[in-house]
Enzyme design. Structure first.
Site, short mmCIF file in Angstrom:
data_model
loop_
_atom_site.label_atom_id
_atom_site.label_comp_id
_atom_site.label_asym_id
_atom_site.label_seq_id
_atom_site.Cartn_x
_atom_site.Cartn_y
_atom_site.Cartn_z
N GLN A 1 0.90 -1.45 0.19
CA GLN A 1 -0.41 -0.02 -0.15
C GLN A 1 0.86 1.23 -0.04
O GLN A 1 0.35 2.64 -0.15
CB GLN A 1 -0.67 0.26 1.04
CG GLN A 1 -2.08 1.57 1.90
CD GLN A 1 -0.92 1.76 3.46
OE1 GLN A 1 0.28 0.98 3.24
NE2 GLN A 1 -1.42 2.62 3.62
N ASP B 1 11.38 1.89 11.12
CA ASP B 1 9.86 1.95 11.89
C ASP B 1 10.37 1.97 12.91
O ASP B 1 9.18 1.26 13.65
CB ASP B 1 9.27 0.46 11.15
CG ASP B 1 9.99 -0.89 10.72
OD1 ASP B 1 10.67 -0.90 11.59
OD2 ASP B 1 9.64 -1.35 10.24
N CYS C 1 2.72 1.52 12.89
CA CYS C 1 2.01 1.99 11.12
C CYS C 1 0.73 0.45 11.85
O CYS C 1 -0.09 1.04 11.25
CB CYS C 1 3.05 1.00 10.52
SG CYS C 1 3.89 2.83 9.59
N CYS D 1 -2.47 14.53 22.86
CA CYS D 1 -2.53 14.68 21.91
C CYS D 1 -3.38 12.87 20.81
O CYS D 1 -4.25 12.67 22.53
CB CYS D 1 -1.52 14.72 21.28
SG CYS D 1 -0.26 13.48 21.27
#
Length: 384
Positions: free
Chosen positions: A86, A144, A206, A343
């Site tokens: 993706q 990552d 992610c 946040c």
């Protein structure tokens, strides 16, 4: 206000000449001022190391190979998974199950046959980082995990090479340049200036929060452009400035990042990261006379869509740019009460809490961020 961008000298000496085929392939750069044919020869002499052949590494590899960088070292120990496709455009469906560095080498060779790709299928660690990155003129970090990013940054600090750093999470992104030993006239800025020891906390992956694939392409391309400007000595790289991108609202802005002296960085005590408050605990405490002050560090557009009742809005960029003034606002509003920073997901609030703690405010962060808040959000009581 961000510092005035400073041009830096080129990182490498140019090769004597380009081949006829490479000159033809890169012809549009030759007429591009101030890059030109000389800059193209500098690119041909350059060695760039790219950590990670994923969402950010994929566009960076493609852009730098196409730009004519002479040597690319691509470091990644992972194999291609279907869910990578993706956003990781180096790879194809046929590559699933195969090493990512193999896709990188193939794609780079298809674009620029004269370029050299060193494929390193090895996981970068604090023990091997300096060895794997040695010889590179500039390093791009597209890894990552924050542990890997720390190892990359520490190795670049030791080696004295510039580090182009980018992150993407959800619809948000940042790009900057760290450099422990920049040329005279430029101030050193390190990852530890943005994230003091222990302040990053447990950064979501992610897989946990998602990531916009097209934003990865944008950020990876920006990182490649930073490498090109550093190599060729053109323009002014993002040293001392952080480019902040909101992909959902199509906005970009920059905030300054000031470096500490090496002595101050060594003297600063290591932190374990801000304490976290469970959403239910904070929600229950807000009704008490000594309710904590909630500090929302999201962007104005985010806060206008709703925040926690009674929250003080102090954008993270404002806190980074002038922590003294922002801390004074928080201290006055808290009036001795505890402080909880919030946040969307808990990443920016951890940094905000660490910055407040560095200026004498014992701040905690909302575990999981506002996305886990059990109560309805309200119009902000204080806006900026």
């Amino acid at each position: 206000m961000s510092p005035t961008p400073v041009p830096l000298p080129p990182l490498v000496e140019p090769v004597a000449a380009l081949s006829a085929a490479e000159s033809a392939r890169t012809a549009r750069h030759h007429v591009l001022a101030p890059l030109g044919e000389l800059g193209q020869r500098r690119l041909a002499a350059a060695h760039v190391a790219i950590v990670g052949a994923g969402g950010l590494g994929s566009p960076a590899v493609l852009a730098l190979a196409a730009a004519g960088v002479g040597t690319l070292t691509v470091i990644d120990d992972d194999v291609v998974e279907t869910s990578n496709l993706q956003r990781q455009l180096l790879h194809r469906m046929a590559d699933v199950g195969r090493p990512k560095v193999d896709s990188a080498a193939r794609a780079a060779a298809d674009l620029a046959p004269e370029g050299r790709v060193r494929s390193v299928r090895e996981r970068l660690t604090p023990e091997n980082a300096a060895r794997l990155l040695a010889g590179a003129h500039v390093v791009l970090d597209g890894s990552d995990t924050f542990d890997t990013r720390l190892a990359v940054a520490e190795a670049c600090d030791v080696l004295g090479v510039p580090l182009v750093w980018g992150t993407v999470q959800g619809f948000d992104a940042q790009v900057t340049v760290f450099w422990s030993a920049p040329p005279a006239g430029a101030a050193a800025v390190r990852l530890s200036d943005l994230y003091p020891a222990g302040s990053a906390g447990d950064v979501p992956t992610c897989a946990q929060v998602g990531v916009l694939g097209s934003l990865c392409l944008q950020v990876g391309a920006l990182m490649a452009t930073q490498a090109i400007t550093l190599i060729a000595g053109i323009g002014a790289p993002l040293l001392g400035r952080i480019l902040v991108i909101d992909g959902l609202r199509a906005t970009q802005r920059e905030v300054p990042l000031r470096g500490r002296s090496p002595e101050a960085a060594v003297a600063a005590p290591a932190a374990s990261g801000p304490a976290r408050v469970p959403p239910a605990e904070l929600a229950g405490a807000l009704g008490s006379p000594a309710a904590p002050l909630v500090v929302d560090v999201r962007e104005p557009d985010e806060v206008r869509a709703g925040t926690i009742a009674g929250a003080l809005h102090v954008p993270l960029g404002e806190l980074r740019a002038d922590p003294g003034a922002a801390t004074a606002r928080v201290r006055d509003a808290a009036d001795g009460r505890p402080v909880v920073v919030v946040c969307l997901s808990g990443v920016r609030s951890a940094e905000g809490a660490a910055l407040l703690a560095a200026h004498g405010i014992d701040a905690r962060t909302l575990d999981g961020g506002i996305r886990t808040w059990p109560e309805p959000l309200v119009e902000p009581a204080v806006t900026t």
